[in-house]
Write an enzyme that holds these catalytic residues in place. Structure first.
Site, PDB file in Angstrom:
ATOM      1  N   ASP A  21      43.870  26.432   2.369  1.00 47.60           N
ATOM      2  CA  ASP A  21      42.723  25.412   2.585  1.00 47.60           C
ATOM      3  C   ASP A  21      43.596  23.834   2.567  1.00 47.60           C
ATOM      4  O   ASP A  21      42.448  23.227   1.945  1.00 47.60           O
ATOM      5  CB  ASP A  21      41.557  25.322   1.683  1.00 47.60           C
ATOM      6  CG  ASP A  21      40.883  26.940   2.021  1.00 47.60           C
ATOM      7  OD1 ASP A  21      41.039  27.452   2.814  1.00 47.60           O
ATOM      8  OD2 ASP A  21      40.775  27.310   0.839  1.00 47.60           O
ATOM      9  N   HIS A  49      40.977  28.150   9.860  1.00 44.89           N
ATOM     10  CA  HIS A  49      41.493  26.938  10.076  1.00 44.89           C
ATOM     11  C   HIS A  49      40.513  26.093  10.989  1.00 44.89           C
ATOM     12  O   HIS A  49      40.077  26.942  12.015  1.00 44.89           O
ATOM     13  CB  HIS A  49      42.902  26.926  10.564  1.00 44.89           C
ATOM     14  CG  HIS A  49      43.261  27.893  11.429  1.00 44.89           C
ATOM     15  ND1 HIS A  49      43.613  29.289  11.092  1.00 44.89           N
ATOM     16  CD2 HIS A  49      43.283  27.990  12.839  1.00 44.89           C
ATOM     17  CE1 HIS A  49      43.816  29.958  12.120  1.00 44.89           C
ATOM     18  NE2 HIS A  49      43.820  29.282  13.224  1.00 44.89           N
TER      19      HIS A  49
HETATM   20  P1  IMP Z   1      41.399  38.478   0.245  1.00 46.48           P
HETATM   21  O1  IMP Z   1      42.593  37.731   0.971  1.00 46.48           O
HETATM   22  O2  IMP Z   1      39.869  38.679   1.097  1.00 46.48           O
HETATM   23  O3  IMP Z   1      41.887  39.959  -0.289  1.00 46.48           O
HETATM   24  O4  IMP Z   1      41.161  37.574  -0.903  1.00 46.48           O
HETATM   25  C1  IMP Z   1      42.167  37.510  -1.962  1.00 46.48           C
HETATM   26  C2  IMP Z   1      41.976  36.169  -2.546  1.00 46.48           C
HETATM   27  O5  IMP Z   1      42.479  35.055  -1.708  1.00 46.48           O
HETATM   28  C3  IMP Z   1      40.693  35.409  -2.951  1.00 46.48           C
HETATM   29  O6  IMP Z   1      40.809  34.745  -4.155  1.00 46.48           O
HETATM   30  C4  IMP Z   1      40.082  34.599  -1.644  1.00 46.48           C
HETATM   31  O7  IMP Z   1      39.281  33.624  -1.866  1.00 46.48           O
HETATM   32  C5  IMP Z   1      41.397  34.197  -1.278  1.00 46.48           C
HETATM   33  N1  IMP Z   1      41.671  33.919  -0.239  1.00 46.48           N
HETATM   34  C6  IMP Z   1      41.926  34.516   0.982  1.00 46.48           C
HETATM   35  N2  IMP Z   1      42.073  33.836   2.076  1.00 46.48           N
HETATM   36  C7  IMP Z   1      42.035  32.447   1.931  1.00 46.48           C
HETATM   37  C8  IMP Z   1      42.054  31.180   2.794  1.00 46.48           C
HETATM   38  O8  IMP Z   1      42.360  31.382   3.507  1.00 46.48           O
HETATM   39  N3  IMP Z   1      42.074  30.244   2.101  1.00 46.48           N
HETATM   40  C9  IMP Z   1      41.759  30.240   0.575  1.00 46.48           C
HETATM   41  N4  IMP Z   1      41.666  31.245  -0.295  1.00 46.48           N
HETATM   42  C10 IMP Z   1      41.815  32.476   0.435  1.00 46.48           C
END
Ligand code: IMP
Length: 498
Positions: A21, A49
């Site tokens: 982010d 994004h």
């Molecule tokens: P997952 O990718 O959905 O399995 O989530 C695993 C971790 O990565 C969690 O803490 C999410 O909040 C974080 N996360 C996944 N994608 C993003 C992103 O695009 N931005 C910020 N955090 C992310």
């Protein structure tokens, strides 16, 4: 200036050096016109994004940010390392159409990892079961789909083009899932399967958990829709490299969330470093001439659970932001008058969140906000290299002071890590990618006066306020990085190439 930075660069990668982010989309958007191909190589629709150009504010997840330049013949690629959900991808394409944007030159890897309903179900069930130990995933099935790939049980985009193979692989995959799911709570399963991300119950069968034929028909149908775009993108990208085309790699998430370099278990399931990005785009990491590591400045954010040493308001902020009932509306009703000049850490975090509009693009969750952290940047630099872009500099324009974490003091029990023994009171200058360590790190701060002026219209580096330039050069010196881009607002024009 931009031309100078890109001189001699055939392949550039834009990655995030923090927890995601940080504004990769904007930097990719800025660079895209200088490249022939824009390639996503990892992550899936867990990423989000926002690309803003003129009056358009487009929230994308898997479609590369370079799609804005499709009409100009730029090739946008969803690479083989990407986790691909065809249902949500279809929605993204509809958004492009509604915005009057074309995607004629879009390519989707036949080897991208196919997200299926069972992946979303498992992701959500696992999180529900973890209770306090939740990772706070986005619930998009990312962990289970990459897990299936490693377990040799996964399906790929190519399987959507071959009904018989799709059915055979799906049956095998579901049989393995059912071994576990059969013993789970049918009510919880039903609730999750009703979610709109899971077709609002369309894929649910009360007796067999999954409605196979609904899955098969939906995926076959989408396979036919995407057929013109599906190809061997690894080969395409390699050929483009050989033909001297310029290639821009667009990262997702951030280094600290990388499955290989991040802080387990609070990570995503793909390698978000430039190496993972290059591999998933069909290249070797040695092919990349320029890596731009983005860092939000001079604050940081994190979504989901896990240690965040410099968080404004500490644990209070973490549990507040991770409470699913907390939304932007609730927060603004309860805290209408917080200020960047306030002294309460928790409220300051909220003020930063308002100023930086720090609410998830994908989930709408409030992002946890904290102070800029040099030990983490030093760690990220070891992997992604020294070139850095600082984004969102304007967010703290009105803060009276800026605190930068220079080092950590270790405050935990004796702990062995990588041949080193950590003891209470030890100084840590470069973060150690181990949660057992990070959760016991007390940040040491240096406080700088704020610049207290509007930077959002500044177009020359030399015109930035002196106190801000001093912080930038301090960070460059202390972390050993080179700041090449600074961003002072969401628009493409609000970018200064140093
Ligand atoms: P997952 O990718 O959905 O399995 O989530 C695993 C971790 O990565 C969690 O803490 C999410 O909040 C974080 N996360 C996944 N994608 C993003 C992103 O695009 N931005 C910020 N955090 C992310």
């Amino acid at each position: 200036m931009l031309e100078e930075m890109l001189d001699g660069v055939q392949v550039a990668a834009v990655v995030c050096n923090q927890w995601g982010d940080t504004g990769k989309g904007k930097v990719v958007d800025l660079l895209a016109k200088h490249f022939d191909l824009i390639v996503r190589g990892q992550g899936g629709n867990n990423a989000g994004h926002t690309v803003i150009t003129g009056d358009r504010d487009l929230k994308l997840h898997v479609v590369p940010s370079g799609i804005i330049f499709d009409k100009e013949g730029k090739i946008n690629v969803v690479g083989s390392g990407v986790a691909f959900n065809p249902i949500s991808f279809q929605e993204e394409l509809e958004k492009l159409e509604a915005a009057g944007l074309s995607y004629d030159n879009l390519k989707i890897s036949h080897q991208a990892k196919l997200i299926l309903p069972q992946h979303l179900l498992l992701d959500r069930i696992r999180e529900a079961r973890k209770g306090k130990g939740k990772i706070g995933t986005t619930g998009r099935g990312i962990g289970p789909v990459y897990g299936d790939h490693t377990l040799r049980l996964g399906l790929t985009v190519n399987d959507m083009l071959n009904r018989e193979v799709f059915v055979r692989k799906l049956e095998k995959n579901l049989a393995e899932k059912l071994l576990v799911l059969r013993h789970d709570d049918p009510q919880l399963i039903k609730e999750i399967m009703q979610h709109d991300h899971l077709g609002s119950g369309k894929f649910h069968d009360v007796d067999r958990i999954f409605n196979m034929s609904a899955i098969v028909e939906t995926y076959m149908d989408l396979g036919q829709k995407f057929k013109p775009y599906i190809t061997d993108t690894d080969k395409l990208v390699k050929q483009a490299l050989g033909a001297g085309k310029r290639i821009l790699l667009e990262g997702a998430q951030g280094l600290l969330l990388s499955v290989d370099y991040g802080l387990h278990p609070f990570v995503t399931s793909s390698d978000a470093s430039y190496r993972g990005l290059a591999k998933g785009a069909g290249l070797r990491d040695g092919d990349v001439d320029l890596v731009i590591g983005i860092a939000k400045a001079f604050y940081m954010t994190r979504v989901g659970a896990g240690p965040f040493p410099t968080e404004f308001g500490g644990d209070h902020s973490a549990s507040w932001c991770n409470n699913p009932n907390v939304t932007f509306n609730i927060e603004t009703q309860l805290y209408p008058n917080v200020s960047l000049e306030g002294h309460d850490g928790f409220e300051k975090g909220i003020a930063v969140r308002y100023a930086g509009k720090e609410y998830g693009t994908t989930t709408g969750r409030p992002r946890r906000c904290g102070r800029f952290d040099l030990p983490l940047l030093r760690y990220a630099k070891e992997i992604n290299g020294e070139v850095v872009a600082l984004t969102k500099l304007d967010v703290l324009d009105q803060a009276d002071e800026i605190q930068i974490c220079t080092n950590y003091k270790y405050t935990g029990p004796e702990y062995h890590v990588g041949g080193r023994v950590l003891r209470n009171g030890d100084l840590i200058t470069t973060a150690i990618a181990d949660n057992e360590v990070l959760q016991h790190c007390q940040p040491l701060y240096k406080t700088f006066p704020g610049w207290k002026s509007n930077t959002s219209k500044i177009t020359e580096f030399s015109s930035l306020p002196l106190p801000l330039k001093e912080i930038i050069s301090y960070v460059e010196k202390e972390a050993g990085v080179k700041v090449k881009i600074v961003s002072v607002g969401p628009d493409r024009e609000q970018t200064i190439v140093v």
